[in-house]
Design a protein around this motif. Sequence first.
Motif, PDB file in Angstrom:
ATOM      1  N   LYS A 166       5.811  -0.446   5.123  1.00 34.31           N
ATOM      2  CA  LYS A 166       5.469   0.736   5.911  1.00 34.31           C
ATOM      3  C   LYS A 166       4.523   1.638   5.118  1.00 34.31           C
ATOM      4  O   LYS A 166       4.736   1.876   3.932  1.00 34.31           O
ATOM      5  CB  LYS A 166       6.749   1.497   6.261  1.00 34.31           C
ATOM      6  CG  LYS A 166       6.552   2.619   7.243  1.00 34.31           C
ATOM      7  CD  LYS A 166       7.876   3.098   7.783  1.00 34.31           C
ATOM      8  CE  LYS A 166       8.415   4.217   6.934  1.00 34.31           C
ATOM      9  NZ  LYS A 166       9.604   4.849   7.518  1.00 34.31           N
ATOM     10  N   ALA A 167       3.486   2.102   5.792  1.00 29.17           N
ATOM     11  CA  ALA A 167       2.502   2.998   5.181  1.00 29.17           C
ATOM     12  C   ALA A 167       2.181   4.120   6.154  1.00 29.17           C
ATOM     13  O   ALA A 167       2.422   4.000   7.356  1.00 29.17           O
ATOM     14  CB  ALA A 167       1.231   2.227   4.829  1.00 29.17           C
TER      15      ALA A 167
ATOM     16  N   HIS B  95      -6.542   8.825   4.047  1.00 34.56           N
ATOM     17  CA  HIS B  95      -6.046   7.968   2.974  1.00 34.56           C
ATOM     18  C   HIS B  95      -4.721   7.306   3.358  1.00 34.56           C
ATOM     19  O   HIS B  95      -3.846   7.958   3.918  1.00 34.56           O
ATOM     20  CB  HIS B  95      -5.849   8.779   1.693  1.00 34.56           C
ATOM     21  CG  HIS B  95      -7.094   9.470   1.255  1.00 34.56           C
ATOM     22  ND1 HIS B  95      -8.123   8.817   0.629  1.00 34.56           N
ATOM     23  CD2 HIS B  95      -7.484  10.764   1.385  1.00 34.56           C
ATOM     24  CE1 HIS B  95      -9.095   9.682   0.381  1.00 34.56           C
ATOM     25  NE2 HIS B  95      -8.739  10.871   0.839  1.00 34.56           N
ATOM     26  N   LEU B  96      -4.598   6.043   3.036  1.00 33.60           N
ATOM     27  CA  LEU B  96      -3.377   5.284   3.280  1.00 33.60           C
ATOM     28  C   LEU B  96      -2.465   5.440   2.072  1.00 33.60           C
ATOM     29  O   LEU B  96      -2.906   5.256   0.928  1.00 33.60           O
ATOM     30  CB  LEU B  96      -3.723   3.807   3.499  1.00 33.60           C
ATOM     31  CG  LEU B  96      -2.635   2.896   4.017  1.00 33.60           C
ATOM     32  CD1 LEU B  96      -2.143   3.357   5.384  1.00 33.60           C
ATOM     33  CD2 LEU B  96      -3.151   1.476   4.094  1.00 33.60           C
ATOM     34  N   ARG B  97      -1.195   5.779   2.328  1.00 27.52           N
ATOM     35  CA  ARG B  97      -0.235   5.970   1.245  1.00 27.52           C
ATOM     36  C   ARG B  97       1.087   5.284   1.586  1.00 27.52           C
ATOM     37  O   ARG B  97       1.459   5.159   2.758  1.00 27.52           O
ATOM     38  CB  ARG B  97       0.015   7.452   0.978  1.00 27.52           C
ATOM     39  CG  ARG B  97      -1.197   8.182   0.442  1.00 27.52           C
ATOM     40  CD  ARG B  97      -1.576   7.675  -0.940  1.00 27.52           C
ATOM     41  NE  ARG B  97      -2.701   8.363  -1.508  1.00 27.52           N
ATOM     42  CZ  ARG B  97      -3.942   7.890  -1.534  1.00 27.52           C
ATOM     43  NH1 ARG B  97      -4.215   6.732  -0.986  1.00 27.52           N
ATOM     44  NH2 ARG B  97      -4.912   8.577  -2.088  1.00 27.52           N
TER      45      ARG B  97
ATOM     46  N   PRO C 265      -2.946   2.054  -1.978  1.00 24.90           N
ATOM     47  CA  PRO C 265      -3.015   0.616  -1.731  1.00 24.90           C
ATOM     48  C   PRO C 265      -3.261  -0.194  -3.010  1.00 24.90           C
ATOM     49  O   PRO C 265      -2.693  -1.274  -3.175  1.00 24.90           O
ATOM     50  CB  PRO C 265      -4.176   0.474  -0.743  1.00 24.90           C
ATOM     51  CG  PRO C 265      -4.160   1.769   0.005  1.00 24.90           C
ATOM     52  CD  PRO C 265      -3.803   2.798  -1.030  1.00 24.90           C
ATOM     53  N   ASP C 266      -4.067   0.337  -3.920  1.00 26.21           N
ATOM     54  CA  ASP C 266      -4.306  -0.365  -5.187  1.00 26.21           C
ATOM     55  C   ASP C 266      -3.005  -0.534  -5.976  1.00 26.21           C
ATOM     56  O   ASP C 266      -2.747  -1.598  -6.547  1.00 26.21           O
ATOM     57  CB  ASP C 266      -5.325   0.381  -6.054  1.00 26.21           C
ATOM     58  CG  ASP C 266      -6.740   0.260  -5.535  1.00 26.21           C
ATOM     59  OD1 ASP C 266      -7.099  -0.802  -4.997  1.00 26.21           O
ATOM     60  OD2 ASP C 266      -7.490   1.244  -5.675  1.00 26.21           O
ATOM     61  N   GLU C 267      -2.201   0.515  -6.013  1.00 32.72           N
ATOM     62  CA  GLU C 267      -0.940   0.458  -6.756  1.00 32.72           C
ATOM     63  C   GLU C 267       0.055  -0.494  -6.104  1.00 32.72           C
ATOM     64  O   GLU C 267       0.757  -1.238  -6.796  1.00 32.72           O
ATOM     65  CB  GLU C 267      -0.343   1.859  -6.882  1.00 32.72           C
ATOM     66  CG  GLU C 267      -1.161   2.754  -7.786  1.00 32.72           C
ATOM     67  CD  GLU C 267      -0.741   4.205  -7.730  1.00 32.72           C
ATOM     68  OE1 GLU C 267      -0.749   4.845  -8.781  1.00 32.72           O
ATOM     69  OE2 GLU C 267      -0.413   4.699  -6.624  1.00 32.72           O
ATOM     70  N   VAL C 268       0.110  -0.478  -4.779  1.00 30.66           N
ATOM     71  CA  VAL C 268       1.017  -1.390  -4.074  1.00 30.66           C
ATOM     72  C   VAL C 268       0.579  -2.835  -4.282  1.00 30.66           C
ATOM     73  O   VAL C 268       1.406  -3.710  -4.535  1.00 30.66           O
ATOM     74  CB  VAL C 268       1.110  -1.037  -2.571  1.00 30.66           C
ATOM     75  CG1 VAL C 268       1.953  -2.057  -1.825  1.00 30.66           C
ATOM     76  CG2 VAL C 268       1.693   0.361  -2.402  1.00 30.66           C
TER      77      VAL C 268
END
Length: 62
Positions: free
Chosen positions: A36-37, A43-45, A11-14
């Motif tokens: 979409k995740a 962990h959310l990716r 999420p930080d990178e997105v």
Amino acid sequence: MDLARDRTWTPDEVARFLGVPKATLYQWRYLGIGPKASRVGRHLRYLPDDVIAWFREQQNAA
């Protein structure tokens, strides 16, 4: 930070890629309007191609 497309994004990178706060991503996910995740354990990716496709859809809708 390297935003390689050959792995999942956090999420930080997105948030950094889209230029929005991480809280906005979580709100979009809750509302069903964001990229979409998937969960990997707890962990959310995000798949980079999904994020980029979602971003392009937003550009076309504007």
